[in-house]
Design a protein around this motif. Structure first.
Motif, PDB file in Angstrom:
ATOM      1  N   ASP A   1       0.846  -1.185   0.000  1.00 26.91           N
ATOM      2  CA  ASP A   1       0.000   0.000   0.000  1.00 26.91           C
ATOM      3  C   ASP A   1       0.886   1.241   0.000  1.00 26.91           C
ATOM      4  N   TYR A   2       0.321   2.331  -0.440  1.00 30.89           N
ATOM      5  CA  TYR A   2       1.049   3.600  -0.506  1.00 30.89           C
ATOM      6  C   TYR A   2       1.271   4.118   0.905  1.00 30.89           C
ATOM      7  N   ASP A   3       2.522   4.454   1.247  1.00 34.77           N
ATOM      8  CA  ASP A   3       2.871   4.917   2.581  1.00 34.77           C
ATOM      9  C   ASP A   3       2.732   6.427   2.738  1.00 34.77           C
ATOM     10  N   GLY A   4       2.445   7.133   1.680  1.00 36.17           N
ATOM     11  CA  GLY A   4       2.306   8.583   1.764  1.00 36.17           C
ATOM     12  C   GLY A   4       3.585   9.283   1.345  1.00 36.17           C
ATOM     13  N   PRO A   5       3.544  10.604   1.349  1.00 37.66           N
ATOM     14  CA  PRO A   5       4.728  11.360   0.939  1.00 37.66           C
ATOM     15  C   PRO A   5       5.829  11.267   1.989  1.00 37.66           C
ATOM     16  N   PRO A   6       7.058  11.595   1.591  1.00 35.05           N
ATOM     17  CA  PRO A   6       8.149  11.550   2.585  1.00 35.05           C
ATOM     18  C   PRO A   6       7.948  12.615   3.654  1.00 35.05           C
ATOM     19  N   VAL A   7       8.593  12.409   4.768  1.00 34.26           N
ATOM     20  CA  VAL A   7       8.481  13.318   5.898  1.00 34.26           C
ATOM     21  C   VAL A   7       9.160  14.637   5.522  1.00 34.26           C
ATOM     22  N   ASN A   8       8.513  15.752   5.878  1.00 32.49           N
ATOM     23  CA  ASN A   8       9.060  17.060   5.581  1.00 32.49           C
ATOM     24  C   ASN A   8      10.119  17.426   6.614  1.00 32.49           C
ATOM     25  N   VAL A   9      11.314  17.754   6.108  1.00 34.03           N
ATOM     26  CA  VAL A   9      12.401  18.151   7.002  1.00 34.03           C
ATOM     27  C   VAL A   9      12.546  19.662   6.887  1.00 34.03           C
ATOM     28  N   PRO A  10      12.478  20.398   7.996  1.00 35.02           N
ATOM     29  CA  PRO A  10      12.599  21.859   7.910  1.00 35.02           C
ATOM     30  C   PRO A  10      14.014  22.254   7.477  1.00 35.02           C
ATOM     31  N   PRO A  11      14.125  23.395   6.760  1.00 36.55           N
ATOM     32  CA  PRO A  11      15.457  23.830   6.323  1.00 36.55           C
ATOM     33  C   PRO A  11      16.295  24.287   7.504  1.00 36.55           C
ATOM     34  N   PRO A  12      17.611  24.270   7.346  1.00 33.91           N
ATOM     35  CA  PRO A  12      18.468  24.712   8.451  1.00 33.91           C
ATOM     36  C   PRO A  12      18.337  26.217   8.666  1.00 33.91           C
ATOM     37  N   PRO A  13      18.624  26.706   9.843  1.00 37.36           N
ATOM     38  CA  PRO A  13      18.538  28.150  10.081  1.00 37.36           C
ATOM     39  C   PRO A  13      19.570  28.898   9.219  1.00 37.36           C
ATOM     40  N   GLY A  14      19.178  30.076   8.750  1.00 40.71           N
ATOM     41  CA  GLY A  14      20.077  30.876   7.934  1.00 40.71           C
ATOM     42  C   GLY A  14      20.137  30.445   6.480  1.00 40.71           C
ATOM     43  N   TRP A  15      19.154  29.741   6.015  1.00 44.96           N
ATOM     44  CA  TRP A  15      19.181  29.243   4.637  1.00 44.96           C
ATOM     45  C   TRP A  15      18.806  30.299   3.611  1.00 44.96           C
ATOM     46  N   ARG A  16      18.241  31.413   4.038  1.00 44.00           N
ATOM     47  CA  ARG A  16      17.790  32.450   3.109  1.00 44.00           C
ATOM     48  C   ARG A  16      18.962  33.219   2.495  1.00 44.00           C
ATOM     49  N   VAL A  17      18.726  33.814   1.351  1.00 43.74           N
ATOM     50  CA  VAL A  17      19.732  34.627   0.688  1.00 43.74           C
ATOM     51  C   VAL A  17      19.939  35.903   1.494  1.00 43.74           C
ATOM     52  N   GLU A  18      21.192  36.308   1.636  1.00 43.46           N
ATOM     53  CA  GLU A  18      21.477  37.466   2.478  1.00 43.46           C
ATOM     54  C   GLU A  18      21.163  38.784   1.779  1.00 43.46           C
ATOM     55  N   ALA A  19      21.318  38.852   0.463  1.00 46.82           N
ATOM     56  CA  ALA A  19      21.087  40.104  -0.260  1.00 46.82           C
ATOM     57  C   ALA A  19      20.164  39.835  -1.446  1.00 46.82           C
ATOM     58  N   VAL A  20      19.361  40.828  -1.760  1.00 45.34           N
ATOM     59  CA  VAL A  20      18.453  40.719  -2.896  1.00 45.34           C
ATOM     60  C   VAL A  20      18.890  41.737  -3.944  1.00 45.34           C
ATOM     61  N   ALA A  21      19.053  41.287  -5.196  1.00 49.98           N
ATOM     62  CA  ALA A  21      19.453  42.189  -6.270  1.00 49.98           C
ATOM     63  C   ALA A  21      18.258  43.036  -6.681  1.00 49.98           C
ATOM     64  N   LEU A  22      18.451  44.346  -6.722  1.00 47.21           N
ATOM     65  CA  LEU A  22      17.378  45.249  -7.122  1.00 47.21           C
ATOM     66  C   LEU A  22      17.413  45.426  -8.640  1.00 47.21           C
ATOM     67  N   PRO A  23      16.256  45.340  -9.286  1.00 50.29           N
ATOM     68  CA  PRO A  23      16.236  45.507 -10.743  1.00 50.29           C
ATOM     69  C   PRO A  23      16.467  46.972 -11.121  1.00 50.29           C
ATOM     70  N   SER A  24      16.976  47.160 -12.340  1.00 48.09           N
ATOM     71  CA  SER A  24      17.185  48.526 -12.815  1.00 48.09           C
ATOM     72  C   SER A  24      15.853  49.119 -13.271  1.00 48.09           C
ATOM     73  N   GLU A  25      15.865  50.414 -13.573  1.00 44.66           N
ATOM     74  CA  GLU A  25      14.646  51.073 -14.036  1.00 44.66           C
ATOM     75  C   GLU A  25      14.211  50.487 -15.374  1.00 44.66           C
ATOM     76  N   PRO A  26      12.907  50.392 -15.622  1.00 46.61           N
ATOM     77  CA  PRO A  26      12.473  49.856 -16.920  1.00 46.61           C
ATOM     78  C   PRO A  26      12.850  50.819 -18.040  1.00 46.61           C
ATOM     79  N   ARG A  27      13.140  50.254 -19.212  1.00 47.69           N
ATOM     80  CA  ARG A  27      13.523  51.099 -20.343  1.00 47.69           C
ATOM     81  C   ARG A  27      12.294  51.776 -20.927  1.00 47.69           C
ATOM     82  N   ARG A  28      12.504  52.857 -21.630  1.00 48.93           N
ATOM     83  CA  ARG A  28      11.408  53.590 -22.251  1.00 48.93           C
ATOM     84  C   ARG A  28      11.070  52.951 -23.585  1.00 48.93           C
TER      85      ARG A  28
END
Length: 75
Positions: free
Chosen positions: A6-33
């Motif tokens: 029988d189907y046992d279900g999806p695998p167990v969800n493991v939470p991500p380690p602390p600090g996994w997020r990206v430290e800086a976000v690139a800001l897009p430039s102004e849209p062209r005319r």
């Protein structure tokens, strides 16, 4: 039946380690005319295209009726 388990279900969800997020976000430039648009020329081109489409439709319908009439008269 079959020997499958029988189907046992999806695998167990493991939470991500602390600090996994990206430290800086690139800001897009102004849209062209966008380039300047000649609205009058666009309107004329659309009117020509509409006229061509209407004439092609009229000719196609006339040819269909001609073929239908010829088919009915010869059959």
């Amino acid at each position: 039946m079959s020997d499958r388990k029988d189907y046992d279900g999806p695998p167990v969800n493991v939470p991500p380690p602390p600090g996994w997020r990206v430290e800086a976000v690139a800001l897009p430039s102004e849209p062209r005319r966008l380039p300047h648009q000649d609205h009058a020329a666009i309107d004329v081109a659309e009117q020509r295209a509409r006229l061509v489409t209407q004439w092609l439709t009229l000719i196609t319908v006339a040819l269909m009726f001609t073929a239908l009439i010829v088919g009915l008269l010869s059959g």
